[in-house]
Design a protein around this motif. Structure first.
Motif, PDB file in Angstrom:
ATOM      1  N   VAL A  58       0.850  -1.186   0.000  1.00 46.04           N
ATOM      2  CA  VAL A  58       0.000   0.000   0.000  1.00 46.04           C
ATOM      3  C   VAL A  58       0.887   1.237   0.000  1.00 46.04           C
ATOM      4  O   VAL A  58       2.007   1.194   0.515  1.00 46.04           O
ATOM      5  N   GLN A  59       0.380   2.300  -0.563  1.00 50.14           N
ATOM      6  CA  GLN A  59       1.136   3.549  -0.563  1.00 50.14           C
ATOM      7  C   GLN A  59       0.995   4.249   0.783  1.00 50.14           C
ATOM      8  O   GLN A  59       0.005   4.052   1.509  1.00 50.14           O
ATOM      9  N   ALA A  60       1.972   5.053   1.101  1.00 53.36           N
ATOM     10  CA  ALA A  60       1.906   5.847   2.329  1.00 53.36           C
ATOM     11  C   ALA A  60       0.612   6.657   2.354  1.00 53.36           C
ATOM     12  O   ALA A  60       0.218   7.230   1.334  1.00 53.36           O
ATOM     13  N   ALA A 113      10.026  -5.892  11.776  1.00 50.51           N
ATOM     14  CA  ALA A 113      10.632  -5.367  10.560  1.00 50.51           C
ATOM     15  C   ALA A 113      11.994  -6.028  10.363  1.00 50.51           C
ATOM     16  O   ALA A 113      12.602  -6.517  11.324  1.00 50.51           O
ATOM     17  N   PRO A 114      12.501  -6.056   9.137  1.00 49.87           N
ATOM     18  CA  PRO A 114      13.802  -6.682   8.873  1.00 49.87           C
ATOM     19  C   PRO A 114      14.896  -6.093   9.760  1.00 49.87           C
ATOM     20  O   PRO A 114      15.042  -4.876   9.859  1.00 49.87           O
ATOM     21  N   MET A 124      -5.719  -0.423   9.992  1.00 48.09           N
ATOM     22  CA  MET A 124      -4.533   0.430   9.932  1.00 48.09           C
ATOM     23  C   MET A 124      -4.779   1.549   8.925  1.00 48.09           C
ATOM     24  O   MET A 124      -4.969   1.277   7.736  1.00 48.09           O
ATOM     25  N   ASN A 125      -4.806   2.768   9.413  1.00 47.63           N
ATOM     26  CA  ASN A 125      -5.015   3.938   8.572  1.00 47.63           C
ATOM     27  C   ASN A 125      -3.773   4.820   8.577  1.00 47.63           C
ATOM     28  O   ASN A 125      -2.912   4.685   9.440  1.00 47.63           O
ATOM     29  N   SER A 126      -3.711   5.713   7.626  1.00 41.98           N
ATOM     30  CA  SER A 126      -2.584   6.658   7.537  1.00 41.98           C
ATOM     31  C   SER A 126      -1.250   5.937   7.645  1.00 41.98           C
ATOM     32  O   SER A 126      -0.361   6.336   8.401  1.00 41.98           O
ATOM     33  N   LEU A 127      -1.116   4.885   6.890  1.00 39.89           N
ATOM     34  CA  LEU A 127       0.084   4.052   6.974  1.00 39.89           C
ATOM     35  C   LEU A 127       1.328   4.822   6.549  1.00 39.89           C
ATOM     36  O   LEU A 127       1.277   5.690   5.649  1.00 39.89           O
ATOM     37  N   LYS A 128       2.426   4.477   7.194  1.00 41.12           N
ATOM     38  CA  LYS A 128       3.714   5.109   6.945  1.00 41.12           C
ATOM     39  C   LYS A 128       4.715   4.046   6.527  1.00 41.12           C
ATOM     40  O   LYS A 128       4.568   2.870   6.886  1.00 41.12           O
ATOM     41  N   THR A 156       3.645  -3.963   3.468  1.00 42.81           N
ATOM     42  CA  THR A 156       4.679  -3.136   2.871  1.00 42.81           C
ATOM     43  C   THR A 156       4.059  -1.791   2.509  1.00 42.81           C
ATOM     44  O   THR A 156       3.080  -1.734   1.767  1.00 42.81           O
ATOM     45  N   VAL A 157       4.639  -0.721   3.046  1.00 40.31           N
ATOM     46  CA  VAL A 157       4.137   0.624   2.781  1.00 40.31           C
ATOM     47  C   VAL A 157       5.190   1.371   1.975  1.00 40.31           C
ATOM     48  O   VAL A 157       6.308   1.571   2.438  1.00 40.31           O
ATOM     49  N   SER A 158       4.821   1.751   0.793  1.00 41.44           N
ATOM     50  CA  SER A 158       5.764   2.462  -0.083  1.00 41.44           C
ATOM     51  C   SER A 158       5.618   3.972   0.098  1.00 41.44           C
ATOM     52  O   SER A 158       4.533   4.481   0.364  1.00 41.44           O
TER      53      SER A 158
END
Length: 123
Positions: free
Chosen positions: A11-13, A39-40, A82-86, A120-122
């Motif tokens: 998903v996009q930021a 996270a990695p 999850m909203n407003s993903l970063k 994954t947030v791009s």
């Protein structure tokens, strides 16, 4: 209790995703539930938790106001909206169950874990 997490993706930021966790077993409603992420190269961290009846929720500071945990005991389901993903939310997300009826942010108190779903947030 067996857990199956789903709903991850790319998903996009600024976008949104809803993670779901399906639980099997008649004792689901007697467990508090949590979402963790890893996270990695980083340690697994607590994201959100909900008590066995859903009356008490807790969140790590970085997701407060953006993420919402909920549960439906009739359907044996737990959700993480999850909203407003970063981009920093990018991680594998795990649902987990604990017999601590108040819930816990300590992963060591969780006995049951799902397999994880990748978010994954791009930018």
């Amino acid at each position: 209790v067996q857990l199956q997490a789903s709903g991850g993706g790319l998903v996009q930021a600024g976008g949104s995703l809803r993670l779901s966790c399906a639980a099997s077993g008649r004792t689901f409603s007697s467990h508090s539930m949590g979402w963790f992420r890893q996270a990695p190269g980083k340690e697994r961290e607590f994201v959100a938790g909900i008590s066995w009846r859903g009356g008490r929720t807790s969140y790590t500071d970085s997701v407060k106001g953006r993420f919402t945990i909920s549960r439906d005991n009739a359907k044996n389901m737990v959700y993480l909206q999850m909203n407003s993903l970063k981009p920093e939310d990018t991680a594998v997300y795990y649902c987990a169950a604990t017999t601590n009826l108040s819930g816990s942010s300590n992963h060591r108190e969780y006995s049951y874990w799902g397999q994880g779903t990748l978010v994954t947030v791009s930018s």
